[in-house]
Design a protein around this motif. Structure first.
Motif, PDB file in Angstrom:
ATOM      1  N   MET A   1     -36.253  22.408  22.603  1.00 41.78           N
ATOM      2  CA  MET A   1     -35.807  22.827  21.336  1.00 41.78           C
ATOM      3  C   MET A   1     -36.880  22.476  20.045  1.00 41.78           C
ATOM      4  N   GLN A   2     -37.555  21.348  20.457  1.00 41.76           N
ATOM      5  CA  GLN A   2     -38.512  20.771  19.223  1.00 41.76           C
ATOM      6  C   GLN A   2     -39.452  21.551  19.512  1.00 41.76           C
ATOM      7  N   ILE A   3     -39.933  22.223  20.613  1.00 38.59           N
ATOM      8  CA  ILE A   3     -41.265  22.891  20.609  1.00 38.59           C
ATOM      9  C   ILE A   3     -41.016  24.277  20.047  1.00 38.59           C
ATOM     10  N   ARG A   4     -39.772  24.755  20.290  1.00 38.06           N
ATOM     11  CA  ARG A   4     -39.254  25.918  19.692  1.00 38.06           C
ATOM     12  C   ARG A   4     -39.398  25.923  18.016  1.00 38.06           C
ATOM     13  N   ASN A   5     -38.788  24.924  17.531  1.00 37.17           N
ATOM     14  CA  ASN A   5     -38.784  24.598  16.217  1.00 37.17           C
ATOM     15  C   ASN A   5     -40.279  24.452  15.519  1.00 37.17           C
ATOM     16  N   GLY A   6     -40.999  23.769  16.066  1.00 34.90           N
ATOM     17  CA  GLY A   6     -42.346  23.718  15.741  1.00 34.90           C
ATOM     18  C   GLY A   6     -43.213  24.870  15.817  1.00 34.90           C
ATOM     19  N   PHE A   7     -42.860  25.770  16.904  1.00 36.85           N
ATOM     20  CA  PHE A   7     -43.647  27.034  16.963  1.00 36.85           C
ATOM     21  C   PHE A   7     -42.963  27.852  15.693  1.00 36.85           C
ATOM     22  N   LYS A   8     -41.801  27.854  15.556  1.00 39.39           N
ATOM     23  CA  LYS A   8     -41.060  28.623  14.701  1.00 39.39           C
ATOM     24  C   LYS A   8     -41.715  28.129  13.064  1.00 39.39           C
ATOM     25  N   LYS A   9     -41.857  26.994  12.824  1.00 41.16           N
ATOM     26  CA  LYS A   9     -42.418  26.504  11.729  1.00 41.16           C
ATOM     27  C   LYS A   9     -43.761  26.926  11.605  1.00 41.16           C
ATOM     28  N   TYR A  10     -44.581  26.717  12.257  1.00 41.01           N
ATOM     29  CA  TYR A  10     -46.089  27.143  12.658  1.00 41.01           C
ATOM     30  C   TYR A  10     -46.214  28.746  12.076  1.00 41.01           C
ATOM     31  N   ALA A  11     -45.334  29.666  12.986  1.00 41.93           N
ATOM     32  CA  ALA A  11     -45.413  31.141  12.650  1.00 41.93           C
ATOM     33  C   ALA A  11     -44.987  31.248  11.217  1.00 41.93           C
ATOM     34  N   HIS A  12     -44.036  30.877  10.646  1.00 39.94           N
ATOM     35  CA  HIS A  12     -43.525  30.818   9.298  1.00 39.94           C
ATOM     36  C   HIS A  12     -44.704  30.381   8.238  1.00 39.94           C
ATOM     37  N   ASN A  13     -45.170  29.436   8.470  1.00 45.00           N
ATOM     38  CA  ASN A  13     -46.297  28.903   7.674  1.00 45.00           C
ATOM     39  C   ASN A  13     -47.217  29.776   7.780  1.00 45.00           C
ATOM     40  N   LEU A  14     -47.753  30.592   8.898  1.00 41.07           N
ATOM     41  CA  LEU A  14     -48.930  31.515   8.914  1.00 41.07           C
ATOM     42  C   LEU A  14     -48.514  32.867   8.157  1.00 41.07           C
ATOM     43  N   HIS A  15     -47.365  33.218   8.232  1.00 39.92           N
ATOM     44  CA  HIS A  15     -46.745  34.331   7.617  1.00 39.92           C
ATOM     45  C   HIS A  15     -46.733  34.029   5.988  1.00 39.92           C
ATOM     46  N   ASN A  16     -46.557  32.591   5.590  1.00 43.14           N
ATOM     47  CA  ASN A  16     -46.697  32.419   4.167  1.00 43.14           C
ATOM     48  C   ASN A  16     -47.794  32.535   3.630  1.00 43.14           C
ATOM     49  N   ILE A  17     -49.098  32.102   4.482  1.00 41.99           N
ATOM     50  CA  ILE A  17     -50.462  31.854   4.206  1.00 41.99           C
ATOM     51  C   ILE A  17     -51.005  33.273   3.860  1.00 41.99           C
ATOM     52  N   VAL A  18     -50.487  34.270   4.893  1.00 42.90           N
ATOM     53  CA  VAL A  18     -51.021  35.667   4.699  1.00 42.90           C
ATOM     54  C   VAL A  18     -50.451  36.287   3.420  1.00 42.90           C
ATOM     55  N   ARG A  19     -49.258  36.024   3.291  1.00 39.73           N
ATOM     56  CA  ARG A  19     -48.847  36.648   1.700  1.00 39.73           C
ATOM     57  C   ARG A  19     -49.533  36.150   0.669  1.00 39.73           C
ATOM     58  N   TYR A  20     -49.706  34.692   0.640  1.00 43.52           N
ATOM     59  CA  TYR A  20     -50.381  33.960  -0.329  1.00 43.52           C
ATOM     60  C   TYR A  20     -51.665  34.660  -0.532  1.00 43.52           C
ATOM     61  N   LEU A  21     -52.480  34.898   0.639  1.00 41.72           N
ATOM     62  CA  LEU A  21     -53.965  35.234   0.584  1.00 41.72           C
ATOM     63  C   LEU A  21     -53.972  36.869  -0.128  1.00 41.72           C
ATOM     64  N   ASP A  22     -52.809  37.422   0.354  1.00 40.28           N
ATOM     65  CA  ASP A  22     -52.723  38.906   0.007  1.00 40.28           C
ATOM     66  C   ASP A  22     -52.603  38.846  -1.466  1.00 40.28           C
ATOM     67  N   ASN A  23     -51.757  38.028  -2.125  1.00 41.29           N
ATOM     68  CA  ASN A  23     -51.724  37.834  -3.581  1.00 41.29           C
ATOM     69  C   ASN A  23     -52.890  37.419  -4.244  1.00 41.29           C
ATOM     70  N   MET A  24     -53.492  36.557  -3.575  1.00 40.97           N
ATOM     71  CA  MET A  24     -54.887  36.291  -4.102  1.00 40.97           C
ATOM     72  C   MET A  24     -56.140  36.951  -4.151  1.00 40.97           C
ATOM     73  N   LYS A  25     -55.993  38.166  -3.048  1.00 46.48           N
ATOM     74  CA  LYS A  25     -57.212  38.910  -2.965  1.00 46.48           C
ATOM     75  C   LYS A  25     -57.873  39.383  -4.191  1.00 46.48           C
TER      76      LYS A  25
END
Length: 73
Positions: A1-25
């Motif tokens: 479960m800890q591995i899943r949560n870490g992976f989920k957090k990582y994926a969500h962070n990447l998604h947020n980064i992409v959104r942030y970069l899109d706004n910064m473009k």
């Protein structure tokens, strides 16, 4: 479960980064376009003028580049 949560957090962070970069473009494109326009209009400028313009651009872009490097490393 800890591995899943870490992976989920990582994926969500990447998604947020992409959104942030899109706004910064647009801001980044404008920031980069200004020195390009200046370079095209000042082909005969003195060395110190080039150095000053480059420094101004680096002050804006370097923190962003360092942040991107840190999150991608």
């Amino acid at each position: 479960m800890q591995i899943r949560n870490g992976f989920k957090k990582y994926a969500h962070n990447l998604h947020n980064i992409v959104r942030y970069l899109d706004n910064m473009k647009d801001k980044l494109e404008n920031t980069i376009e200004k020195p390009i326009t200046w370079l095209n209009n000042n082909e005969e400028a003195e060395k110190d003028k080039y150095d000053n313009r480059k420094k101004l651009l680096e002050e804006i872009v370097n923190p962003i580049a360092m942040w991107l490097y840190a999150i991608c490393d």
